[in-house]
Design an enzyme around this catalytic site. Structure first.
Site, PDB file in Angstrom:
ATOM      1  N   GLU A 165     -10.895  -9.324   2.747  1.00 26.76           N
ATOM      2  CA  GLU A 165      -9.722  -9.007   3.462  1.00 26.76           C
ATOM      3  C   GLU A 165     -10.188  -8.885   4.736  1.00 26.76           C
ATOM      4  O   GLU A 165     -10.809  -7.995   5.356  1.00 26.76           O
ATOM      5  CB  GLU A 165      -9.180  -7.593   2.853  1.00 26.76           C
TER       6      GLU A 165
ATOM      7  N   GLU B 227      -8.523   0.481  -3.084  1.00 18.72           N
ATOM      8  CA  GLU B 227      -9.326   0.614  -1.713  1.00 18.72           C
ATOM      9  C   GLU B 227     -10.484   1.637  -1.875  1.00 18.72           C
ATOM     10  O   GLU B 227      -9.945   2.922  -2.191  1.00 18.72           O
ATOM     11  CB  GLU B 227      -8.374   0.681  -0.381  1.00 18.72           C
TER      12      GLU B 227
ATOM     13  N   ASN C 238       0.788  -1.144  -0.010  1.00 22.44           N
ATOM     14  CA  ASN C 238      -0.116   0.020  -0.016  1.00 22.44           C
ATOM     15  C   ASN C 238       0.874   1.193   0.048  1.00 22.44           C
ATOM     16  O   ASN C 238       1.700   1.546   0.883  1.00 22.44           O
ATOM     17  CB  ASN C 238      -0.938  -0.233   1.183  1.00 22.44           C
TER      18      ASN C 238
ATOM     19  N   HIS D  77      -5.417   3.698  -1.533  1.00 20.14           N
ATOM     20  CA  HIS D  77      -7.036   4.018  -1.120  1.00 20.14           C
ATOM     21  C   HIS D  77      -7.266   5.323  -1.428  1.00 20.14           C
ATOM     22  O   HIS D  77      -6.717   6.495  -1.102  1.00 20.14           O
ATOM     23  CB  HIS D  77      -7.231   3.893   0.584  1.00 20.14           C
TER      24      HIS D  77
ATOM     25  N   ARG E  85      -6.704  12.718   1.325  1.00 21.67           N
ATOM     26  CA  ARG E  85      -5.451  13.101   2.025  1.00 21.67           C
ATOM     27  C   ARG E  85      -4.465  12.529   1.769  1.00 21.67           C
ATOM     28  O   ARG E  85      -3.146  13.158   2.048  1.00 21.67           O
ATOM     29  CB  ARG E  85      -6.079  12.715   3.786  1.00 21.67           C
TER      30      ARG E  85
ATOM     31  N   GLY F 195       1.291  -1.544   4.410  1.00 24.25           N
ATOM     32  CA  GLY F 195       1.682  -0.337   3.769  1.00 24.25           C
ATOM     33  C   GLY F 195       2.602   0.510   4.773  1.00 24.25           C
ATOM     34  O   GLY F 195       3.906   0.455   4.702  1.00 24.25           O
TER      35      GLY F 195
ATOM     36  N   HIS G 212      -3.643  -4.892   7.817  1.00 24.18           N
ATOM     37  CA  HIS G 212      -3.713  -3.810   8.754  1.00 24.18           C
ATOM     38  C   HIS G 212      -2.562  -4.015  10.019  1.00 24.18           C
ATOM     39  O   HIS G 212      -3.029  -4.968  10.796  1.00 24.18           O
ATOM     40  CB  HIS G 212      -5.089  -3.440   9.369  1.00 24.18           C
TER      41      HIS G 212
HETATM   42  N1  PXP Z   1      -5.558  -3.103   4.334  1.00 21.33           N
HETATM   43  C1  PXP Z   1      -6.604  -2.102   4.613  1.00 21.33           C
HETATM   44  C2  PXP Z   1      -8.225  -2.230   4.002  1.00 21.33           C
HETATM   45  C3  PXP Z   1      -6.138  -0.855   4.938  1.00 21.33           C
HETATM   46  O1  PXP Z   1      -7.282   0.140   5.187  1.00 21.33           O
HETATM   47  C4  PXP Z   1      -4.861  -0.585   5.347  1.00 21.33           C
HETATM   48  C5  PXP Z   1      -4.539   0.523   5.625  1.00 21.33           C
HETATM   49  O2  PXP Z   1      -4.455   1.757   4.874  1.00 21.33           O
HETATM   50  C6  PXP Z   1      -3.927  -1.622   5.207  1.00 21.33           C
HETATM   51  C7  PXP Z   1      -4.439  -2.865   4.689  1.00 21.33           C
HETATM   52  C8  PXP Z   1      -2.596  -1.601   5.491  1.00 21.33           C
HETATM   53  O3  PXP Z   1      -2.500  -1.212   6.682  1.00 21.33           O
HETATM   54  P1  PXP Z   1      -1.115  -0.879   7.270  1.00 21.33           P
HETATM   55  O4  PXP Z   1      -0.534   0.610   6.597  1.00 21.33           O
HETATM   56  O5  PXP Z   1      -1.106  -0.598   8.730  1.00 21.33           O
HETATM   57  O6  PXP Z   1      -0.156  -1.999   6.900  1.00 21.33           O
END
Ligand code: PXP
Length: 237
Positions: A150, A69, A6, A42, A48, A212, A190
């Protein structure tokens, strides 16, 4: 287990000063060269981080797989249908949140989610739903027509004790197995990072992780190429 990156936080850093650098598109291309299986972004209603210019260029240049996303709102659905990512992941979105805070409540929004999935399917886009590892929500996602879920791994990532972490891992394992039985592809993400991936990678029913913040944070110090390769090594070892 596949790994998608991400790139939102590259854009967060760029936008902090209203500059053109660092560029999330350049970061995505370097990450592809380093071996990621796809790029995630996203496009938020408040723009933002990622903006339309990024989306257009990412679609033109990314050759692995693009995961868009998005919230299930008309403006963003239209952009997604025009852009044509390989996958759209539906997430809840609140303006005040720092980041996505949890899975989508499909049970309470079935009609909207079903309609959104149909619209995306008509544009030839596969759809994933960001969900808690909760069996009724997973059932509702399948019934609404999703191709993937997911699983939200934030609770696992933020667990304060080993016991809490283990319990959540088992919940994720059960949710993933259930989703597989329903014929869904299973992604997860996440809060995954270079430490907790060592436990998480043992889950056999997870097809793909989306990471990400941990990668971009590491990349500031060692560069995108090395940060990505370190994660790939951990996921595959
Ligand atoms: N998956 C989704 C649906 C998310 O909203 C995010 C955060 O933008 C991530 C994965 C990646 O999360 P992280 O940035 O904590 O790795």
């Amino acid at each position: 287990m596949r790994f998608t990156l991400n790139v939102d936080h590259v854009a967060t850093l760029r936008n902090a000063r209203g500059e053109t650098q660092p560029d999330p598109v350049t970061a995505a291309l370097i990450a592809e060269q380093a071996g990621v299986d796809g790029i995630v972004f996203h496009l938020r209603e408040d723009r933002r981080h990622i903006n339309e210019r990024d989306v257009r260029l990412l679609r033109e240049l990314v050759t692995t797989k693009l995961d868009f996303e998005m919230a299930a709102v008309p403006e963003i659905i239209k952009i997604a249908c025009d852009v044509g990512p390989e996958l759209a992941t539906l997430v809840p979105e609140k303006r005040q949140e720092l980041t996505t805070e949890g899975g989508l409540n499909v049970i309470d929004n079935t009609a909207l989610i079903k309609e959104t999935i149909e619209e995306l399917h008509n544009a030839d886009i596969d759809v994933s739903i960001f969900t808690e590892p909760d069996i009724p929500q997973i059932d509702a996602s399948a019934e609404a027509g999703a191709d993937y879920i997911e699983i939200h791994t934030g609770v696992f990532a933020n667990a304060l004790t080993e016991e809490e972490q283990f319990d959540e891992l088992e919940r994720i394992r059960g949710g993933a197995k259930h989703a597989k039985k329903l014929g869904l592809g299973v992604n997860a993400g996440h809060g995954l990072n270079y430490q907790n991936i060592k436990i998480f990678r043992e889950l056999e029913d997870i097809d793909e992780v989306s990471i990400g913040h941990a990668i971009i944070a590491r990349a500031v110090v060692v560069g995108i190429d090395q940060a990505v390769k370190e994660m790939i090594r951990l996921i595959r070892s």
